[in-house]
Motif scaffolding. Sequence first.
Motif, PDB file in Angstrom:
ATOM      1  N   LYS A 124     -16.607  -0.129 -13.185  1.00  0.00           N
ATOM      2  CA  LYS A 124     -17.911   1.339 -11.976  1.00  0.00           C
ATOM      3  C   LYS A 124     -18.275   0.716 -10.408  1.00  0.00           C
ATOM      4  N   ALA A 125     -17.898  -0.848 -10.195  1.00  0.00           N
ATOM      5  CA  ALA A 125     -18.625  -1.334  -8.897  1.00  0.00           C
ATOM      6  C   ALA A 125     -17.173  -1.005  -7.362  1.00  0.00           C
ATOM      7  N   VAL A 126     -16.133  -0.507  -8.245  1.00  0.00           N
ATOM      8  CA  VAL A 126     -15.556  -0.673  -7.417  1.00  0.00           C
ATOM      9  C   VAL A 126     -14.676   0.333  -7.053  1.00  0.00           C
ATOM     10  N   GLY A 127     -14.653   0.765  -5.691  1.00  0.00           N
ATOM     11  CA  GLY A 127     -13.894   2.526  -5.799  1.00  0.00           C
ATOM     12  C   GLY A 127     -12.521   2.382  -4.913  1.00  0.00           C
ATOM     13  N   PHE A 128     -12.234   3.488  -4.983  1.00  0.00           N
ATOM     14  CA  PHE A 128     -10.866   3.880  -4.015  1.00  0.00           C
ATOM     15  C   PHE A 128     -10.878   2.402  -2.921  1.00  0.00           C
ATOM     16  N   ASP A 129     -11.301   2.678  -2.237  1.00  0.00           N
ATOM     17  CA  ASP A 129     -10.937   1.858  -1.177  1.00  0.00           C
ATOM     18  C   ASP A 129     -10.319   0.151  -0.881  1.00  0.00           C
ATOM     19  N   LYS A 130     -11.359  -0.322  -2.099  1.00  0.00           N
ATOM     20  CA  LYS A 130     -11.171  -1.414  -1.811  1.00  0.00           C
ATOM     21  C   LYS A 130     -10.114  -2.021  -3.119  1.00  0.00           C
ATOM     22  N   VAL A 131     -10.104  -0.656  -3.437  1.00  0.00           N
ATOM     23  CA  VAL A 131      -8.199  -0.835  -4.770  1.00  0.00           C
ATOM     24  C   VAL A 131      -6.808  -0.284  -3.225  1.00  0.00           C
ATOM     25  N   ILE A 132      -7.342   0.620  -2.557  1.00  0.00           N
ATOM     26  CA  ILE A 132      -5.971   1.008  -1.975  1.00  0.00           C
ATOM     27  C   ILE A 132      -6.024  -0.412  -0.549  1.00  0.00           C
ATOM     28  N   VAL A 133      -7.009  -1.062  -1.033  1.00  0.00           N
ATOM     29  CA  VAL A 133      -6.900  -3.105   0.048  1.00  0.00           C
ATOM     30  C   VAL A 133      -6.292  -3.515  -1.028  1.00  0.00           C
ATOM     31  N   MET A 134      -6.161  -3.597  -2.042  1.00  0.00           N
ATOM     32  CA  MET A 134      -6.166  -4.806  -3.053  1.00  0.00           C
ATOM     33  C   MET A 134      -4.080  -4.107  -2.688  1.00  0.00           C
ATOM     34  N   ILE A 135      -3.355  -2.899  -3.008  1.00  0.00           N
ATOM     35  CA  ILE A 135      -2.328  -2.443  -3.019  1.00  0.00           C
ATOM     36  C   ILE A 135      -1.633  -2.642  -2.016  1.00  0.00           C
ATOM     37  N   ASP A 136      -1.999  -2.070  -0.356  1.00  0.00           N
ATOM     38  CA  ASP A 136      -1.985  -3.187   0.604  1.00  0.00           C
ATOM     39  C   ASP A 136      -1.073  -4.570   0.572  1.00  0.00           C
ATOM     40  N   ASP A 137      -2.057  -4.946   0.009  1.00  0.00           N
ATOM     41  CA  ASP A 137      -2.199  -7.123   0.101  1.00  0.00           C
ATOM     42  C   ASP A 137      -1.145  -7.162  -0.849  1.00  0.00           C
ATOM     43  N   MET A 138      -0.626  -6.589  -1.325  1.00  0.00           N
ATOM     44  CA  MET A 138       0.391  -6.153  -2.770  1.00  0.00           C
ATOM     45  C   MET A 138       1.542  -6.046  -2.192  1.00  0.00           C
ATOM     46  N   VAL A 139       1.960  -4.988  -1.713  1.00  0.00           N
ATOM     47  CA  VAL A 139       2.962  -4.943  -0.844  1.00  0.00           C
ATOM     48  C   VAL A 139       3.512  -5.595   0.110  1.00  0.00           C
ATOM     49  N   ARG A 140       1.732  -6.363   0.959  1.00  0.00           N
ATOM     50  CA  ARG A 140       2.385  -7.156   2.264  1.00  0.00           C
ATOM     51  C   ARG A 140       3.106  -8.055   1.407  1.00  0.00           C
ATOM     52  N   ASN A 141       2.529  -8.677   0.566  1.00  0.00           N
ATOM     53  CA  ASN A 141       3.210  -9.988  -0.256  1.00  0.00           C
ATOM     54  C   ASN A 141       4.476 -10.079  -0.926  1.00  0.00           C
ATOM     55  N   LEU A 142       4.813  -8.786  -1.184  1.00  0.00           N
ATOM     56  CA  LEU A 142       5.818  -8.363  -1.055  1.00  0.00           C
ATOM     57  C   LEU A 142       7.053  -8.509  -0.720  1.00  0.00           C
ATOM     58  N   ALA A 143       6.938  -7.414   0.212  1.00  0.00           N
ATOM     59  CA  ALA A 143       7.566  -7.564   1.359  1.00  0.00           C
ATOM     60  C   ALA A 143       8.266  -9.241   1.830  1.00  0.00           C
ATOM     61  N   LYS A 144       7.016  -9.792   1.776  1.00  0.00           N
ATOM     62  CA  LYS A 144       7.027 -11.382   2.087  1.00  0.00           C
ATOM     63  C   LYS A 144       8.120 -12.115   1.199  1.00  0.00           C
ATOM     64  N   GLU A 145       7.988 -11.472   0.358  1.00  0.00           N
ATOM     65  CA  GLU A 145       8.885 -12.185  -1.432  1.00  0.00           C
ATOM     66  C   GLU A 145      10.592 -11.872  -0.879  1.00  0.00           C
ATOM     67  N   GLN A 146       9.968 -10.594  -0.714  1.00  0.00           N
ATOM     68  CA  GLN A 146      11.636  -9.956  -0.013  1.00  0.00           C
ATOM     69  C   GLN A 146      11.896 -10.871   1.022  1.00  0.00           C
ATOM     70  N   ALA A 147      11.568 -10.939   1.952  1.00  0.00           N
ATOM     71  CA  ALA A 147      12.219 -11.617   3.392  1.00  0.00           C
ATOM     72  C   ALA A 147      12.752 -13.305   2.870  1.00  0.00           C
ATOM     73  N   ALA A 148      11.752 -13.397   2.050  1.00  0.00           N
ATOM     74  CA  ALA A 148      12.266 -14.952   1.339  1.00  0.00           C
ATOM     75  C   ALA A 148      13.676 -15.436   0.831  1.00  0.00           C
ATOM     76  N   ASP A 149      13.720 -13.996   0.713  1.00  0.00           N
ATOM     77  CA  ASP A 149      14.563 -13.980  -1.022  1.00  0.00           C
ATOM     78  C   ASP A 149      16.386 -13.724  -0.215  1.00  0.00           C
ATOM     79  N   ASP A 150      15.923 -12.424   1.019  1.00  0.00           N
ATOM     80  CA  ASP A 150      16.603 -12.264   2.006  1.00  0.00           C
ATOM     81  C   ASP A 150      17.318 -13.486   2.412  1.00  0.00           C
ATOM     82  N   ASP A 151      16.219 -14.302   3.009  1.00  0.00           N
ATOM     83  CA  ASP A 151      16.727 -15.871   3.765  1.00  0.00           C
ATOM     84  C   ASP A 151      17.717 -16.231   2.382  1.00  0.00           C
ATOM     85  N   LYS A 152      17.099 -16.799   1.611  1.00  0.00           N
ATOM     86  CA  LYS A 152      18.148 -17.320   0.301  1.00  0.00           C
ATOM     87  C   LYS A 152      18.965 -16.812  -0.155  1.00  0.00           C
ATOM     88  N   LYS A 153      19.220 -15.846   0.423  1.00  0.00           N
ATOM     89  CA  LYS A 153      20.783 -15.312  -0.485  1.00  0.00           C
ATOM     90  C   LYS A 153      21.885 -15.286   0.556  1.00  0.00           C
TER      91      LYS A 153
END
Length: 112
Positions: free
Chosen positions: A77-106
Motif C-alpha cells: 500500500k505504501a509504495v506508489g509508481f514513483d518508487k517502482v519506476i526508480v527501482m526499475i531504472d536502477d535495475m536497468v542500470r545494473n543490467l547495463a553494467k553487467e552487459q558491459a562487463a560481459d562484453d569486456d570478458k568476451k
Amino acid sequence: KMRAEELLALAETVKVLNDDDALDLFKKTLPSAASSFLQLKVTMASQKAKVLQVLRRAARQHKSPALDLIALALNGKAVGFDKVIVMIDDMVRNLAKEQAADDDKKEYCEAE
C-alpha cells in the motif's frame, strides 16, 4: 552529414504536410459529426493492477527475483509508481553494467 540528411527529411515532410492534397486527405479521415469517441475512466488502481499482472508474468517467465521484488513493492500500500519506476531504472542500470562487463570478458576471451 547525418544531421543534414535529417534536416532535409524534415523539410520535405513539412512540405508534404503543407500541401493541399494532405489537407484534403486529413479532412477525409476526420470522423464525421455523427461518430464520437468513448472516454473510459482509468483509475490508478486499474493501472496498478495491470502493471502488477505484467510484472508477475515477466517474473515467472524469466525467473527474476528483481522483478518479484518490484511486484511485491507495487503490491504494498505504501509504495506508489514513483518508487517502482526508480527501482526499475536502477535495475536497468545494473543490467547495463553487467552487459558491459560481459562484453569486456568476451573481448578478452576472444583475444586469448
